[in-house]
Design a protein around this motif. Structure first.
Motif, mmCIF file in Angstrom:
data_model
loop_
_atom_site.group_PDB
_atom_site.id
_atom_site.type_symbol
_atom_site.label_atom_id
_atom_site.label_comp_id
_atom_site.label_asym_id
_atom_site.label_seq_id
_atom_site.Cartn_x
_atom_site.Cartn_y
_atom_site.Cartn_z
ATOM 1 N N ARG A 1 -29.594 -119.771 -27.124
ATOM 2 C CA ARG A 1 -28.259 -119.389 -25.988
ATOM 3 C C ARG A 1 -29.662 -120.133 -24.042
ATOM 4 O O ARG A 1 -30.555 -120.122 -24.017
ATOM 5 C CB ARG A 1 -28.477 -117.712 -25.537
ATOM 6 N N GLY A 2 -28.571 -121.229 -23.620
ATOM 7 C CA GLY A 2 -29.808 -121.896 -22.661
ATOM 8 C C GLY A 2 -30.006 -122.810 -23.137
ATOM 9 O O GLY A 2 -30.631 -123.730 -22.488
ATOM 10 N N ALA A 3 -30.134 -123.424 -24.746
ATOM 11 C CA ALA A 3 -30.670 -124.653 -25.056
ATOM 12 C C ALA A 3 -30.512 -125.833 -24.197
ATOM 13 O O ALA A 3 -28.415 -125.609 -24.866
ATOM 14 C CB ALA A 3 -31.074 -124.920 -26.450
ATOM 15 N N ALA A 4 -30.411 -127.009 -25.016
ATOM 16 C CA ALA A 4 -29.384 -127.596 -24.210
ATOM 17 C C ALA A 4 -28.290 -128.481 -25.701
ATOM 18 O O ALA A 4 -28.944 -128.020 -26.937
ATOM 19 C CB ALA A 4 -30.664 -129.200 -24.227
ATOM 20 N N ASN A 5 -27.300 -129.303 -25.623
ATOM 21 C CA ASN A 5 -26.268 -129.550 -26.131
ATOM 22 C C ASN A 5 -27.467 -130.993 -27.289
ATOM 23 O O ASN A 5 -27.525 -131.726 -25.813
ATOM 24 C CB ASN A 5 -24.869 -129.238 -25.701
ATOM 25 N N GLY A 6 -27.156 -131.340 -28.134
ATOM 26 C CA GLY A 6 -27.083 -132.389 -29.181
ATOM 27 C C GLY A 6 -28.208 -132.588 -29.838
ATOM 28 O O GLY A 6 -29.138 -132.252 -29.799
ATOM 29 N N ILE A 7 -28.300 -133.493 -30.529
ATOM 30 C CA ILE A 7 -29.044 -133.803 -31.629
ATOM 31 C C ILE A 7 -29.191 -134.774 -32.245
ATOM 32 O O ILE A 7 -28.528 -135.999 -30.968
ATOM 33 C CB ILE A 7 -28.484 -132.890 -32.738
ATOM 34 N N THR A 8 -29.975 -135.894 -32.586
ATOM 35 C CA THR A 8 -30.734 -136.670 -32.549
ATOM 36 C C THR A 8 -29.862 -137.590 -33.788
ATOM 37 O O THR A 8 -29.426 -137.084 -34.503
ATOM 38 C CB THR A 8 -32.301 -137.324 -32.450
ATOM 39 N N GLY A 9 -29.223 -139.309 -33.509
ATOM 40 C CA GLY A 9 -28.945 -138.931 -34.764
ATOM 41 C C GLY A 9 -29.207 -140.781 -35.535
ATOM 42 O O GLY A 9 -28.739 -141.070 -36.457
#
Length: 432
Positions: free
Chosen positions: A320-328
């Motif tokens: 909740r409230g965290a940014a979307n996305g991961i490194t890849g």
């Protein structure tokens, strides 16, 4: 300066062949077995038992520069790409300021060229400030250096805006890459709705938020004739819609991310933001559908959606409230090779096609994706035989928000050359 890469298994014209590669003045001069005199070169790179490929091509990265350089910069993002074997990437426009005018595009292209160790193709936004319904000047943006158009990070909510954007992109002959998401169908979800969301006590969003917008866009794409590219396809319904559209002759391509191939929502171990991305991880049947879509040609390519964030934006104990996305960028090839090629699901030539040849060809990147004389010496050398662990300390990106940290993998990058110069070397080797 003549450099000889000797004895590697080279990916050439869709096949793996043992060959030597001669590099001179930043270009591939010759390619063959036993035809290049070693004593006439200045530097010999021993590639026996190694894989030699054209530099990988990733049409979907976020370098956060300008505006969000606490997450990533052109320099750190490009070094992360080179660490993963990528030599050409497409940088998305969700930065600040948004590249929505010719002057801003020119400034970004100049910044990219100055600070990057890899080649960066720059996206223009579709609309002003990547919001609303006012379109950018497509012809002027192309002339200023944009290679494609996208509002990635946000779905275009109005059908009329998408229709007009497609018509303009078709006129200038560039792809329109769409983040497909109907905001009215999200219902505040932070992951895919279903048993795992219920178990973790997290609000879920139905996957139809993706496929509903794809259905709309495919009809518009057929009418306008645009090259419509769908970013990060993730659901079985989306795959089937694209499959049908291709049969109908729609000019559509699409990509899938490594994480949607490797993970499903049941793999989320806890309320951990390192597993939060957009689109979210889907159900296992969706994961199997995107694998099948790659294998039958419905999905054209693999793209990482490399999305670094600061530690503060990715508290590991709450989505909740965290940014979307991961490194890849740094884990894509090794994870996919280890999990899919070594297990026999994909062939190595299939994986390399999806990660080099096809994205270069579909996006008109003529100097990328091929290992052949006359091409720039953009080359990656991988070690397929040694198992290594992915570590947080090994990342070149500023972002460490990656759920694959700690995995043991094969297929790590030994060396990446861009225009014949070292962009990444596992052993720290360099030469002029």
């Amino acid at each position: 300066m003549k450099i000889l890469i000797k004895g590697g298994q080279c990916f050439v014209n869709g096949r793996l062949v043992e060959a030597d590669v001669l590099i001179q003045d930043g270009k591939i001069q010759a390619l063959g077995k036993g035809t290049i005199a070693e004593d006439e070169t200045n530097q010999v790179i021993d590639a026996h038992d190694k894989l030699v490929t054209p530099g990988l091509v990733d049409v979907h990265v976020h370098f956060r520069d300008p505006g969000f350089t606490y997450k990533e910069t052109v320099e750190t993002g490009s070094k992360a790409a080179a660490h993963g074997g990528f030599t050409t990437v497409g940088a998305m426009p969700n930065v600040d300021p948004v590249p929505d005018t010719p002057d801003k595009i020119r400034q970004m292209v100049k910044r990219n060229q100055k600070a990057s160790v890899v080649h960066i193709a720059q996206y223009s936004s579709v609309t002003v400030n990547r919001q609303g319904d006012q379109l950018v000047d497509f012809q002027a943006m192309k002339a200023a250096g944009a290679f494609a158009f996208s509002n990635d990070g946000s779905g275009i909510q109005t059908a009329g805006t998408m229709y007009r954007a497609m018509a303009e992109a078709a006129k200038v002959g560039l792809p329109l890459a769409a983040h497909v998401e109907d905001n009215s169908l999200l219902f505040g979800g932070v992951m895919t709705a279903g048993k795992t969301a219920d178990k973790l006590g997290l609000p879920g969003a139905p996957s139809v938020s993706e496929s509903a917008q794809i259905a709309r866009d495919l009809v518009l794409a057929k009418v306008t004739g645009v090259h419509y590219h769908i970013c990060h396809v993730s659901t079985k319904e989306s795959v089937e819609l694209v499959r049908l559209a291709k049969k109908e002759g729609v000019n559509v391509t699409c990509e899938v991310t490594p994480h949607h191939l490797l993970l499903a929502d049941h793999d989320i171990p806890a309320n951990n933001s390192y597993f939060k991305m957009n689109p979210p991880l889907r159900h296992e049947e969706d994961r199997q559908a995107v694998i099948e879509g790659l294998l039958d040609g419905t999905i054209d390519m693999i793209a990482t959606d490399h999305a670094p964030h600061s530690r503060e934006e990715k508290p590991k104990d709450d989505m909740r409230g965290a940014a979307n996305g991961i490194t890849g960028s740094e884990t894509a090839f090794a994870m996919l090779y280890t999990k899919f090629v070594r297990s026999g699901v994909f062939s190595l030539t299939q994986l390399l096609n999806w990660m080099s040849v096809v994205p270069a060809e579909q996006f008109g990147l003529r100097n990328a994706g091929h290992l052949e004389p006359g091409q720039p010496a953009d080359i990656a050398i991988f070690d397929l035989n040694t198992e290594r662990q992915i570590t947080k300390e090994g990342y070149r990106s500023k972002g460490v928000n990656n759920p694959f940290t700690g995995q043991r993998v094969y297929g790590t990058t030994d060396l990446t050359l861009v225009d014949g110069k070292v962009a990444y070397s596992r052993n720290g080797e360099d030469f002029a």
